[in-house]
Design a protein around this motif. Structure first.
Motif: not given
Length: 456
Positions: A158-167
């Motif tokens: 799923y990638g980094l936590a930052a990569d899952n930040l949408l807004s």
């Protein structure tokens, strides 16, 4: 501006009147417990702690503090190593009471206030069969984790936590509430994805969630005398590991006082397929312990909490390596062992898969090739200044010994105050763009004490 104790009450009465939450001063009975971060080694004493309950509390505190020329810092969940969320004789915005989480099971998203921990987010998402990348312990705050990047056991899929930040909703240095998303202030969203807490007070975050409840995970322990062989095999194995498999590794002390090498795989696909994928790990050496089994992701991130209690003293150094060479394995074994306390560890994070396929310029987080991030974690119960120095020197010595083989930057969430020169190197080609963002959103460097230490 310096605030004396006699000035505190009169000056801060005006701020207290503006807040829904509490304003905690050094003379208050709750001050010491509220001031304390996860790392008991941090002794910084702010002049006031604003325990915000609403976004309006944050706005009032930012505006009031700037009007009075006081240093400002921001604390999320408080799980922090170096104490950057507190400034001596300043005002600390404490977001730890702002924990509301709203999950949209149809859109697979979660809206999370900035005081929420990984455990609180995953606990809420689990009810709908969902999860996202978090740190490896449940007490880590999602905001600080995300702003620095966010390694974890789901990073390959799923990638980094930052990569899952949408807004994200952010209170800026001038006390305005803005939303950073793909549609508005997209430049700021880019910077929040791994660029550190340098641009404002993040009061809420929106995450992408993924269908997941159960993973195949646990601990494999090998005898120390087999560490060289096991780590060499591990280094070769991870070059072809599927996205679903991310493996932590390193050294720990067992309850009987011995030092052991561990591999801790987490497979987030079908359990039967995972058993086949991780089977080779069991052949790398003579296993002392095999506790790999199906477990809910929520339970998994709670399992390590017992090893990282709040209030213990911690010090950490970090280096990132392209892989484990013979020389770096020797450094870890010869320079890192024996561990200086039963609580100290060397923890190696596996970065690959989805996280590596994000372009260097797509987010502020720049190290996008497969690598191993080494955490050298000194942990001890406080005794004496001399004892503390022994633990610090152990971690620093290993870090210096690994430096010739490591990438020149570092993971900014884990860099010490004295390692400022590594920050530009960590961001690489993204650094100048981050400086431009800093000038645009925080030209007076109000938030320079937070993660990243960028200066405008």
């Amino acid at each position: 501006m310096t605030i004396t104790p006699s000035q505190n009450k009169t000056l801060f009465d005006y701020l207290a009147a503006l807040l829904t939450g509490q304003l905690i001063l050094p003379d208050d009975a709750a001050y010491e417990s509220v001031r304390q971060l996860w790392n008991g080694r941090v002794k910084t004493r702010p002049a006031a702690i604003a325990r915000c309950l609403t976004v309006e509390d944050v706005i009032h505190t930012v505006r009031w503090t700037r009007e009075h020329g006081l240093p400002l810092s921001v604390r999320g969940a408080g799980h922090e190593i170096f104490g950057r969320s507190l400034r001596e004789n300043g005002v600390a915005i404490d977001l730890s009471q702002m924990k509301a989480i709203t999950v949209d099971p149809v859109a697979h998203t979660a809206q999370v206030q900035s005081g929420a921990t990984a455990g609180e987010l995953i606990g809420a998402a689990e009810k709908y069969g969902l999860a996202t990348t978090t740190g490896t312990v449940s007490s880590v705050g999602m905001t600080g984790l995300t702003l620095g990047g966010g390694y974890g056991s789901l990073i390959g899929a799923y990638g980094l936590a930052a990569d899952n930040l949408l807004s994200a909703q952010v209170v800026t240095a001038d006390g305005q509430l803005i939303t950073a998303s793909a549609e508005e202030h997209s430049d700021l969203l880019w910077g929040l994805r791994g660029g550190g807490g340098n641009f404002g007070v993040v009061v809420s975050l929106e995450y992408r969630l993924h269908s997941l409840t159960t993973v195949l995970s646990g601990m494999l322990l090998y005898p120390l005398e087999q560490a060289r062989t096991v780590l060499s095999n591990f280094n070769e194995f991870i070059t072809t590991a599927p996205d679903e498999l991310t493996i932590r590794s390193g050294f720990l002390q067992t309850p009987d006082g011995a030092t052991a090498l561990f591999l801790s795989p987490t497979y987030c696909g079908a359990i039967a397929a995972g058993e086949e994928v991780i089977a080779p790990l069991r052949t790398f050496g003579n296993l002392l312990v095999d506790r790999v089994q199906p477990v809910t992701y929520n339970d998994l991130i709670h399992q390590l909490n017992v090893f990282t209690p709040a209030g213990r003293h911690y010090y950490l150094q970090t280096r990132s390596l392209a892989g484990l060479q013979t020389e770096t394995i020797e450094v870890l074994i010869e320079q890192g062992l024996p561990l200086p306390s039963p609580f100290s560890t060397i923890n190696i994070h596996h970065f690959h898969g989805a996280a590596s396929r994000v372009g260097v310029s797509e987010t502020a987080f720049a190290l996008r090739q497969d690598h191993l991030m080494i955490e050298i974690i000194a942990a001890w119960e406080p005794q004496s200044p001399d004892e503390e120095q022994r633990h610090l020197q152990w971690a620093q010595h290993i870090s210096r010994s690994l430096a010739p083989y490591a990438f020149k930057g570092g993971y900014i969430n884990l860099l010490d105050r004295e390692e400022q020169e590594r920050v530009p190197l960590a961001f690489g080609s993204n650094y100048e763009r981050l400086l431009d963002l800093k000038r645009r959103y925080d030209p007076d460097d109000v938030f320079h004490s937070t993660i990243g230490h960028l200066t405008p």
